[in-house]
Design a protein around this motif. Structure first.
Motif, mmCIF file in Angstrom:
data_model
loop_
_atom_site.group_PDB
_atom_site.id
_atom_site.type_symbol
_atom_site.label_atom_id
_atom_site.label_comp_id
_atom_site.label_asym_id
_atom_site.label_seq_id
_atom_site.Cartn_x
_atom_site.Cartn_y
_atom_site.Cartn_z
ATOM 1 N N ARG A 1 -36.156 10.294 -21.219
ATOM 2 C CA ARG A 1 -37.148 11.291 -21.605
ATOM 3 C C ARG A 1 -37.385 12.291 -20.485
ATOM 4 N NH1 ARG A 1 -40.855 6.610 -24.003
ATOM 5 N NH2 ARG A 1 -39.750 6.408 -26.060
ATOM 6 N N ALA A 2 -36.885 11.972 -19.055
ATOM 7 C CA ALA A 2 -36.933 13.054 -18.068
ATOM 8 C C ALA A 2 -35.809 13.962 -18.233
ATOM 9 C CB ALA A 2 -37.063 12.334 -16.758
ATOM 10 N N LEU A 3 -35.012 13.953 -18.772
ATOM 11 C CA LEU A 3 -33.734 14.559 -18.581
ATOM 12 C C LEU A 3 -33.865 15.962 -19.215
ATOM 13 C CD1 LEU A 3 -30.563 12.347 -19.961
ATOM 14 C CD2 LEU A 3 -31.365 12.859 -17.887
ATOM 15 N N PRO A 4 -34.640 16.456 -20.363
ATOM 16 C CA PRO A 4 -34.678 17.794 -20.656
ATOM 17 C C PRO A 4 -35.226 18.412 -19.773
ATOM 18 C CG PRO A 4 -35.447 16.294 -22.629
ATOM 19 C CD PRO A 4 -35.230 15.369 -21.619
ATOM 20 N N LYS A 5 -36.251 18.121 -18.795
ATOM 21 C CA LYS A 5 -36.959 19.043 -17.984
ATOM 22 C C LYS A 5 -36.107 19.076 -16.658
ATOM 23 C CE LYS A 5 -41.436 19.969 -15.650
ATOM 24 N NZ LYS A 5 -42.742 19.622 -15.502
ATOM 25 N N ILE A 6 -35.423 17.865 -16.218
ATOM 26 C CA ILE A 6 -34.378 18.055 -15.116
ATOM 27 C C ILE A 6 -33.275 18.922 -15.394
ATOM 28 C CG2 ILE A 6 -32.851 16.578 -13.607
ATOM 29 C CD1 ILE A 6 -34.369 14.320 -14.213
ATOM 30 N N SER B 1 -33.276 21.546 -17.714
ATOM 31 C CA SER B 1 -33.392 22.914 -17.894
ATOM 32 C C SER B 1 -33.919 23.343 -16.419
ATOM 33 C CB SER B 1 -34.998 22.803 -18.743
ATOM 34 O OG SER B 1 -35.259 24.017 -18.685
ATOM 35 N N GLU B 2 -34.446 22.811 -15.512
ATOM 36 C CA GLU B 2 -34.744 23.505 -14.125
ATOM 37 C C GLU B 2 -33.829 23.453 -13.283
ATOM 38 O OE1 GLU B 2 -38.450 22.830 -12.872
ATOM 39 O OE2 GLU B 2 -39.617 22.484 -14.728
ATOM 40 N N ARG B 3 -32.690 22.675 -13.549
ATOM 41 C CA ARG B 3 -31.289 22.471 -12.617
ATOM 42 C C ARG B 3 -30.532 22.715 -13.191
ATOM 43 N NH1 ARG B 3 -33.124 23.848 -8.021
ATOM 44 N NH2 ARG B 3 -31.160 22.947 -7.247
ATOM 45 N N PRO B 4 -29.917 24.042 -13.575
ATOM 46 C CA PRO B 4 -28.699 24.275 -14.522
ATOM 47 C C PRO B 4 -27.523 23.822 -14.191
ATOM 48 C CG PRO B 4 -29.483 26.388 -13.546
ATOM 49 C CD PRO B 4 -30.606 25.021 -13.244
ATOM 50 N N ASN B 5 -27.119 23.489 -12.822
ATOM 51 C CA ASN B 5 -26.011 23.123 -12.562
ATOM 52 C C ASN B 5 -25.923 21.425 -12.142
ATOM 53 O OD1 ASN B 5 -24.787 25.596 -12.317
ATOM 54 N ND2 ASN B 5 -25.962 25.817 -10.216
ATOM 55 N N ALA B 6 -27.151 20.786 -12.634
ATOM 56 C CA ALA B 6 -27.108 19.451 -12.102
ATOM 57 C C ALA B 6 -26.307 18.744 -13.325
ATOM 58 C CB ALA B 6 -28.544 18.886 -12.199
ATOM 59 N N ARG B 7 -25.590 17.366 -12.787
ATOM 60 C CA ARG B 7 -24.926 16.649 -13.936
ATOM 61 C C ARG B 7 -25.503 15.230 -13.354
ATOM 62 N NH1 ARG B 7 -20.689 18.376 -16.675
ATOM 63 N NH2 ARG B 7 -19.921 20.402 -16.042
ATOM 64 N N ILE B 8 -25.830 14.325 -14.699
ATOM 65 C CA ILE B 8 -26.481 13.279 -14.580
ATOM 66 C C ILE B 8 -25.438 12.151 -14.914
ATOM 67 C CG2 ILE B 8 -28.295 11.656 -15.448
ATOM 68 C CD1 ILE B 8 -29.542 14.262 -14.571
ATOM 69 N N LEU B 9 -25.302 11.236 -13.935
ATOM 70 C CA LEU B 9 -24.193 9.971 -13.951
ATOM 71 C C LEU B 9 -24.862 8.586 -14.157
ATOM 72 C CD1 LEU B 9 -22.103 12.270 -12.883
ATOM 73 C CD2 LEU B 9 -21.474 10.666 -11.503
ATOM 74 N N LEU C 1 -34.250 12.416 -28.560
ATOM 75 C CA LEU C 1 -34.097 13.850 -27.775
ATOM 76 C C LEU C 1 -33.455 14.833 -28.563
ATOM 77 C CD1 LEU C 1 -33.676 11.839 -24.228
ATOM 78 C CD2 LEU C 1 -35.577 13.104 -25.127
ATOM 79 N N GLY C 2 -32.646 14.531 -29.287
ATOM 80 C CA GLY C 2 -31.890 15.302 -30.127
ATOM 81 C C GLY C 2 -31.204 16.647 -29.077
ATOM 82 N N ASP C 3 -31.243 17.855 -29.676
ATOM 83 C CA ASP C 3 -30.717 18.812 -28.742
ATOM 84 C C ASP C 3 -31.630 19.593 -27.605
ATOM 85 O OD1 ASP C 3 -32.664 20.229 -30.376
ATOM 86 O OD2 ASP C 3 -31.419 21.478 -31.431
ATOM 87 N N SER C 4 -32.603 18.650 -27.370
ATOM 88 C CA SER C 4 -33.483 19.144 -26.115
ATOM 89 C C SER C 4 -32.608 18.964 -24.804
ATOM 90 C CB SER C 4 -34.764 18.449 -26.103
ATOM 91 O OG SER C 4 -34.509 17.112 -25.932
ATOM 92 N N VAL C 5 -31.532 17.976 -24.714
ATOM 93 C CA VAL C 5 -30.741 17.696 -23.530
ATOM 94 C C VAL C 5 -29.399 18.481 -23.838
ATOM 95 C CG1 VAL C 5 -29.534 15.859 -22.676
ATOM 96 C CG2 VAL C 5 -32.157 15.588 -23.370
ATOM 97 N N ASP C 6 -29.020 18.877 -22.856
ATOM 98 C CA ASP C 6 -27.546 19.296 -22.576
ATOM 99 C C ASP C 6 -26.571 18.197 -22.382
ATOM 100 O OD1 ASP C 6 -25.116 20.718 -22.199
ATOM 101 O OD2 ASP C 6 -25.727 22.010 -20.515
ATOM 102 N N VAL D 1 -37.559 14.588 -9.028
ATOM 103 C CA VAL D 1 -36.322 14.947 -8.768
ATOM 104 C C VAL D 1 -35.948 16.273 -8.566
ATOM 105 C CG1 VAL D 1 -34.009 14.659 -10.139
ATOM 106 C CG2 VAL D 1 -35.647 12.756 -10.275
ATOM 107 N N VAL D 2 -36.583 17.110 -9.589
ATOM 108 C CA VAL D 2 -36.476 18.685 -9.401
ATOM 109 C C VAL D 2 -36.869 19.038 -8.052
ATOM 110 C CG1 VAL D 2 -37.123 20.901 -10.140
ATOM 111 C CG2 VAL D 2 -36.544 19.259 -11.706
ATOM 112 N N ASP D 3 -37.767 18.626 -7.530
ATOM 113 C CA ASP D 3 -38.366 19.145 -6.002
ATOM 114 C C ASP D 3 -37.273 18.539 -5.025
ATOM 115 O OD1 ASP D 3 -40.536 20.530 -4.833
ATOM 116 O OD2 ASP D 3 -40.860 18.681 -3.667
#
Length: 414
Positions: free
Chosen positions: A235-240, A242-250, A277-282, A363-365
């Motif tokens: 549930r934290a993924l959409p915001k992370i 969105s605000e960090r466009p180069n981030a990758r989550i492993l 979450l649907g398409d709210s996550v890249d 995480v964003v900060d």
């Protein structure tokens, strides 16, 4: 000295201790287990089978004890065979109490000291049960929790000494247990688990390996489940993202359930959360890696800019302390067992387990202002070296406790 280790899932919590003992080259080590697919240098493996398994419709309140008694009898009969067939009688027995395997060992060798691992005592407050409002306990939860504790109650008088890896775990047990249980972690090999600025790892669908030059966020659990906060992480993924466009989550972990309620979704909790979450996550920047070899796990931690550790109040994962040893910048759940290892804004950042927005903001900060958090990784490593290092802290304490039960002629050299 002759050691008998007992754990149905070899090597369990004894991985480092057994290797240390075997490397000394002067001990006879036998491991009694249900597994027949694990071989360790310098260790003889003996297998046992449960003598009895409860029926599918067995009475719920006695089912755990029935299984534990079957394991206990099976392990005891196998121990008798070790002596009758191989002439092996241990100087000390070290094993896990949770599955009942130690319950009848004194019937085989009444004069052999036993150290039992006491991992978790079930209650309806302060732990997994009743913590998550999305998974409220049933009306009989207290009965089942207390019934599951039959096994430690049966074993506290069997063992000569108990052991828990953290104070939080020991303190879950009744106060009458505490004087018999010493606290020392299994131990972290901080000499091996060090940061490496040159680390990198390739992922199949990326054109080049990931490294510290990339904005990598990591999450690790044995299984992606509620007990380890997977739903909160998702549930934290959409915001992370969105605000960090180069981030990758492993994401590392299986898709099963080790603790608590299973998802009813046909694709498990991961499928349930993906639907939510649907398409709210890249999703192209979210990598579900499953379970990975230990060497790859360490590489992934070493390239992480921010490591997320979420858990309900439960047994502390090795991965948290290993990540801290490798100088990761940790954002973790603010629950009591984590607070025993992580001090907010000193060795990591703590956030409300139930607040995915707070997790995302933190995480964003961390990613946006790395200088403000640069002290966390070195402090985390220093704390793990000081408190949880296997060679200088944990094994010496285990050796002292073992020696206290043995005559001088049998004692370990520390």
């Amino acid at each position: 000295m002759k050691f008998l280790f007992v754990h149905q899932n070899m090597p369990g919590q004894y991985r480092e201790m057994i290797q240390w003992l075997a490397d000394q080259g002067e001990h006879e080590i036998v491991f009694l287990t249900q597994r027949n697919d694990v071989k360790l240098p310098g260790v003889s493996t003996a297998t046992y089978k449960s003598h009895h398994q409860p029926a599918a419709d067995a009475y719920g309140l006695s089912k755990d004890w029935e299984a534990a008694a079957g394991n206990g009898i099976g392990a005891a009969l196998a121990a008798r065979q070790l002596e009758a067939r191989d002439g092996f009688k241990p100087d000390i027995i070290i094993g896990h109490t949770g599955w009942g395997e130690l319950t009848f060992m004194k019937e085989v060798w009444p004069d052999v000291p036993i150290i039992g691992f006491f991992e978790y005592f079930y209650r309806t407050t302060g732990g997994l049960v009743g913590f998550d409002p999305e998974n409220p306990p049933g009306e009989h939860a207290g009965f089942f929790a207390h019934a599951r504790n039959t096994v430690p109650f049966a074993n506290i008088d069997v063992v000569d000494l108990g052991h828990s890896p953290t104070y939080w775990q020991r303190d879950r047990f009744p106060k009458s247990f505490h004087d018999k249980i010493y606290v020392s972690h299994d131990g972290i090999r901080t000499d091996r688990l060090q940061p490496d600025a040159k680390a990198s790892i390739g992922l199949g669908r990326l054109p080049k390996p990931l490294s510290r030059d990339d904005e990598v966020i990591t999450y690790i659990a044995r299984n992606m489940e509620r007990a380890r906060g997977f739903h909160v992480m998702m549930r934290a993924l959409p915001k992370i993202l969105s605000e960090r466009p180069n981030a990758r989550i492993l994401m590392i972990g299986g898709n099963e359930t080790s603790y608590g309620r299973e998802s009813t979704h046909p694709a498990g909790l991961r499928g349930e959360m993906e639907d939510e979450l649907g398409d709210s996550v890249d999703w192209s920047r979210v990598h579900f890696l499953g379970r990975v070899p230990y060497g790859d796990l360490c590489k992934i931690i070493r390239i992480s800019r921010c490591h997320i550790y979420l858990t309900m109040p439960f047994v502390l994962s090795w991965s948290l302390l290993e990540s801290m040893s490798m100088q990761a910048t940790v954002v973790a759940a603010d629950v009591e067992p984590v607070r025993e290892a992580v001090t907010h804004n000193e060795t990591g950042m703590l956030v409300d387990f139930f607040d995915p927005d707070a997790l995302a903001n933190q995480v964003v900060d961390v990613l946006a202002n790395p200088g403000a958090y640069a002290h966390l990784g070195p402090n985390a490593r220093a704390h793990v070296v000081e408190t949880y290092d296997f060679l200088t802290r944990c094994m010496p304490e285990h050796a002292r406790q073992i020696n206290a039960l043995l005559p001088a002629s049998k004692q370990l050299k520390i």
